[in-house]
Write an enzyme that holds these catalytic residues in place. Structure first.
Site, PDB file in Angstrom:
ATOM      1  N   ARG A  70     161.223  88.055  71.457  1.00  0.00           N
ATOM      2  CA  ARG A  70     161.289  86.788  72.071  1.00  0.00           C
ATOM      3  C   ARG A  70     161.505  85.754  70.803  1.00  0.00           C
ATOM      4  O   ARG A  70     161.917  84.564  71.148  1.00  0.00           O
ATOM      5  CB  ARG A  70     159.796  86.529  72.830  1.00  0.00           C
ATOM      6  CG  ARG A  70     159.749  87.239  74.190  1.00  0.00           C
ATOM      7  CD  ARG A  70     158.621  86.832  74.832  1.00  0.00           C
ATOM      8  NE  ARG A  70     157.402  87.539  74.205  1.00  0.00           N
ATOM      9  CZ  ARG A  70     157.162  88.928  74.222  1.00  0.00           C
ATOM     10  NH1 ARG A  70     158.028  89.760  75.020  1.00  0.00           N
ATOM     11  NH2 ARG A  70     156.432  89.147  73.414  1.00  0.00           N
ATOM     12  N   GLU A 107     146.870  98.499  67.143  1.00  0.00           N
ATOM     13  CA  GLU A 107     145.413  98.920  67.424  1.00  0.00           C
ATOM     14  C   GLU A 107     145.264 100.120  67.525  1.00  0.00           C
ATOM     15  O   GLU A 107     144.446 100.845  66.821  1.00  0.00           O
ATOM     16  CB  GLU A 107     145.089  98.349  68.985  1.00  0.00           C
ATOM     17  CG  GLU A 107     143.663  98.242  69.443  1.00  0.00           C
ATOM     18  CD  GLU A 107     143.464  97.737  70.933  1.00  0.00           C
ATOM     19  OE1 GLU A 107     144.612  97.163  71.402  1.00  0.00           O
ATOM     20  OE2 GLU A 107     142.554  98.037  71.369  1.00  0.00           O
TER      21      GLU A 107
END
Ligand code: AMP
Length: 184
Positions: A70, A107
């Site tokens: 994006r 993560e």
């Protein structure tokens, strides 16, 4: 007529209202900030690029570097607006020529991004841009790539920032200014 601070605040609130929350995407517990409703509206997309681009009038920015995927949408329009070249920072294995790579921590596990080794030459004035500033890990790696190529980073920009994740601190600690148009 000159826009007052109040007009600008109102416009940014309007732009903010065009960011859609999509809960549990791409995985449970993540609230995805979907920018497509904003992109669908010509005036909104134009406003975003104008707000960001007008900051660089006379700044001599030579390259806008966008992060897959994006970030490309914003980087391409911004580069066109300010008359700069475009550099693309991609996921591993996507760029056809010789690349430099930087890894960052997710993560769970690690990821990497790459840039063509000739995308930015030493001393080039660069603006980095992506859609969302979350933890700042992705942008941290992108900064590392531009630094390795000897680029001079003028600013690190985002359409929106998730302030509670404090990604800004990570970038500021590297010594670069951070700009985000919309804050959550
Ligand atoms: P980070 O490295 O944690 O700052 O994450 C930034 C990258 O992940 C950007 O390229 C974003 O497009 C994407 N991203 C992270 N969190 C979100 C979110 N909540 N909504 C949409 N995109 C996100």
């Amino acid at each position: 007529m000159r826009e007052t601070d109040l007009d600008i605040k109102k416009e940014i609130e309007e732009l903010k209202s065009l960011i859609r929350d999509v809960p549990d995407f791409p995985k449970p517990g993540i609230v995805f900030k979907d920018i497509t409703p904003l992109l669908h509206r010509p005036w909104a997309f134009q406003k975003v690029i104008d707000y960001i681009g007008n900051r660089y009038v006379g700044a001599g920015v030579e390259i806008v570097a966008g992060i897959e995927s994006r970030g490309f949408l914003l980087a391409a329009a911004l580069a066109y607006k300010i008359g700069a070249g475009l550099a693309i920072i991609r996921k591993p294995g996507k760029l056809p020529y010789k690349t430099l790579s930087a890894t960052y921590t997710l993560e769970y596990g690690q990821d990497a991004i790459e840039i063509h080794e000739d995308a930015i030459s030493k001393g080039t004035k660069v603006v980095l841009i992506d859609d969302v500033l979350a933890t700042g890990g992705t942008m941290g790696a992108a900064i590392e790539l531009v630094e390795k190529l000897g680029g001079h980073i003028v600013s690190v920009d985002f359409l929106l920032e998730l302030t509670f994740l404090k990604g800004r601190e990570r970038i500021v600690s590297k010594g670069y200014p951070v700009f985000s148009l919309i804050k959550f």
